[in-house]
Each structure stands twice: as structure tokens, then as C-alpha cells.
Design an enzyme around this catalytic site. Structure first.
Site, PDB file in Angstrom:
ATOM      1  N   HIS A 128       3.953   3.957   1.882  1.00  0.00           N
ATOM      2  CA  HIS A 128       3.624   2.866   0.975  1.00  0.00           C
ATOM      3  C   HIS A 128       2.995   3.494  -0.269  1.00  0.00           C
ATOM      4  O   HIS A 128       2.480   4.613  -0.209  1.00  0.00           O
ATOM      5  CB  HIS A 128       2.626   1.928   1.675  1.00  0.00           C
ATOM      6  CG  HIS A 128       2.412   0.632   0.971  1.00  0.00           C
ATOM      7  ND1 HIS A 128       1.539   0.498  -0.080  1.00  0.00           N
ATOM      8  CD2 HIS A 128       2.953  -0.591   1.168  1.00  0.00           C
ATOM      9  CE1 HIS A 128       1.544  -0.755  -0.503  1.00  0.00           C
ATOM     10  NE2 HIS A 128       2.393  -1.434   0.237  1.00  0.00           N
ATOM     11  N   TYR A 129       3.013   2.790  -1.375  1.00  0.00           N
ATOM     12  CA  TYR A 129       2.428   3.358  -2.591  1.00  0.00           C
ATOM     13  C   TYR A 129       0.905   3.437  -2.524  1.00  0.00           C
ATOM     14  O   TYR A 129       0.274   4.146  -3.299  1.00  0.00           O
ATOM     15  CB  TYR A 129       2.872   2.594  -3.845  1.00  0.00           C
ATOM     16  CG  TYR A 129       2.398   1.160  -3.910  1.00  0.00           C
ATOM     17  CD1 TYR A 129       1.149   0.840  -4.436  1.00  0.00           C
ATOM     18  CD2 TYR A 129       3.209   0.123  -3.443  1.00  0.00           C
ATOM     19  CE1 TYR A 129       0.712  -0.471  -4.496  1.00  0.00           C
ATOM     20  CE2 TYR A 129       2.784  -1.193  -3.502  1.00  0.00           C
ATOM     21  CZ  TYR A 129       1.535  -1.482  -4.027  1.00  0.00           C
ATOM     22  OH  TYR A 129       1.107  -2.781  -4.077  1.00  0.00           O
ATOM     23  N   ARG A 130       0.296   2.724  -1.597  1.00  0.00           N
ATOM     24  CA  ARG A 130      -1.160   2.755  -1.471  1.00  0.00           C
ATOM     25  C   ARG A 130      -1.611   3.991  -0.697  1.00  0.00           C
ATOM     26  O   ARG A 130      -0.862   4.568   0.077  1.00  0.00           O
ATOM     27  CB  ARG A 130      -1.661   1.497  -0.771  1.00  0.00           C
ATOM     28  CG  ARG A 130      -1.517   0.281  -1.639  1.00  0.00           C
ATOM     29  CD  ARG A 130      -2.260  -0.909  -1.075  1.00  0.00           C
ATOM     30  NE  ARG A 130      -2.179  -2.005  -2.012  1.00  0.00           N
ATOM     31  CZ  ARG A 130      -1.789  -3.227  -1.702  1.00  0.00           C
ATOM     32  NH1 ARG A 130      -1.449  -3.521  -0.459  1.00  0.00           N
ATOM     33  NH2 ARG A 130      -1.749  -4.157  -2.622  1.00  0.00           N
TER      34      ARG A 130
END
Length: 181
Positions: A128-130
Site C-alpha cells: 500500500h502507499y502508506r
């Protein structure tokens, strides 16, 4: 074991230095946990071959640290390239977590993400981009709760798998003593 979208993937890399434009990955490991930080699976610890010229160009800190741990000799003996290591990790992770669901977890993981972006882009896209970066809590504790900050004894072995387990333990510590949940 079925993949679970709530699981967390912890990653740590050892590199020849800090600049992804000049340096390379020499070791990478992953651990998958449940959301409560219980370990589900330990991935392979992969030592990536790099040429002697790159190893010889490392600064003194990296030569000393990776020399004492034995990593330099393992890198020289390895036949595994970055693309192969990336594929092995992707196959392992696909068994435990759907692509795009887990944030990248660890300590100062923006550095690992920079190297993944440069040398293991498919692995970088798996996450995920997080980010779940334990160093954020460490910095908050240092400023807001110095006694809590001083209470965690960090070993910093600079071995990928050991560093992952230390990051998980550190997050457990901050969960109990800083977040109190």
C-alpha cells in the site's frame, strides 16, 4: 494459509550505503504479522550479490558493520540478483497478504522504499502507499515522553531479520507505554 488483507508486512534491507543512486541492496528480509503484531510467517532472508567494486567503495561504517556481521562475505558468495530476490519475496508475500493492502512496516522505512523503487519496483508496488514507520513513534516519544523513549533498549544489529523483530518489539513497547492501548 489464506491471504489476509489486515496483515502487516515488515521489511528491512541492508544496503551498501544510503544513496540509492550510487548504492545497492545487499540483504532483505520480510516478516508477516497479524494486525495485533503476532507473527504469522517469517520470509526468507535473502543476500544479494553485488560486485567487489561496489563493496570496496562502501564507507568505513558500512565496511565495519557489514564486515563484523559477516554480511560482506555472504554477499560475495551469493549468486542471487536483485530481480531474483524480488521475485522470491513476491511469491512468499502473495501467500499471506493480497497485493496493495499492507503498508510497508519497519523502522525508517522510507529509506527501504527508496531502494525498492530503484531496484525492486514490483516489490515496492506490492505494498500500500502508506507506511507504518516505528521511528515516528520513537521521535514522538523522544519529544513528548522522554522516559518512555529511554525505556526501549535498541540493539541495532544491522541484520535484516533481527532488525525486523526488533522493530516489531519496539512497536509493541510503544503500543503499551506510549499509546496505552
Amino acid at each position: 494459509m489464506a491471504a489476509n488483507e489486515n496483515r502487516l508486512v515488515w521489511l528491512d534491507m541492508e544496503m551498501t550505503g544510503l544513496d540509492p543512486e550510487k548504492e545497492r541492496i545487499i540483504e532483505v528480509a520480510v516478516v508477516v504479522t497479524e494486525a495485533d503484531l503476532t507473527v504469522v510467517a517469517e520470509g526468507p532472508v535473502l543476500v544479494v550479490h553485488q560486485p567487489d567494486s561496489l563493496l570496496d567503495a562502501m564507507d568505513n561504517w558500512n565496511k565495519s558493520t557489514h564486515g563484523k556481521s559477516g554480511l560482506i562475505e555472504k554477499v560475495k558468495a551469493s549468486t542471487l540478483g536483485e530481480a531474483q530476490a524480488e521475485q522470491i519475496l513476491l511469491e512468499f508475500l502473495a501467500e499471506h497478504v493480497p497485493a496493495g493492502k499492507s503498508p510497508l512496516c519497519g523502522n525508517t522505512i522510507s529509506q527501504d522504499r527508496r531502494f525498492m523503487y530503484a531496484y525492486m519496483p514490483n516489490l515496492e508496488r506490492f505494498f500500500h502507499y502508506r507506511n507504518l514507520d516505528v521511528s515516528t513513534l520513537k521521535e514522538l516519544a523522544r519529544r513528548w515522553a522522554p522516559a518512555v523513549y529511554k525505556g526501549f533498549d535498541k540493539k541495532s544489529r544491522h541484520e535484516a531479520l533481527a532488525d525486523i523483530y526488533e522493530s516489531i518489539d519496539e512497536l509493541k513497547y510503544y503500543r503499551e507505554h506510549l499509546l496505552k492501548v
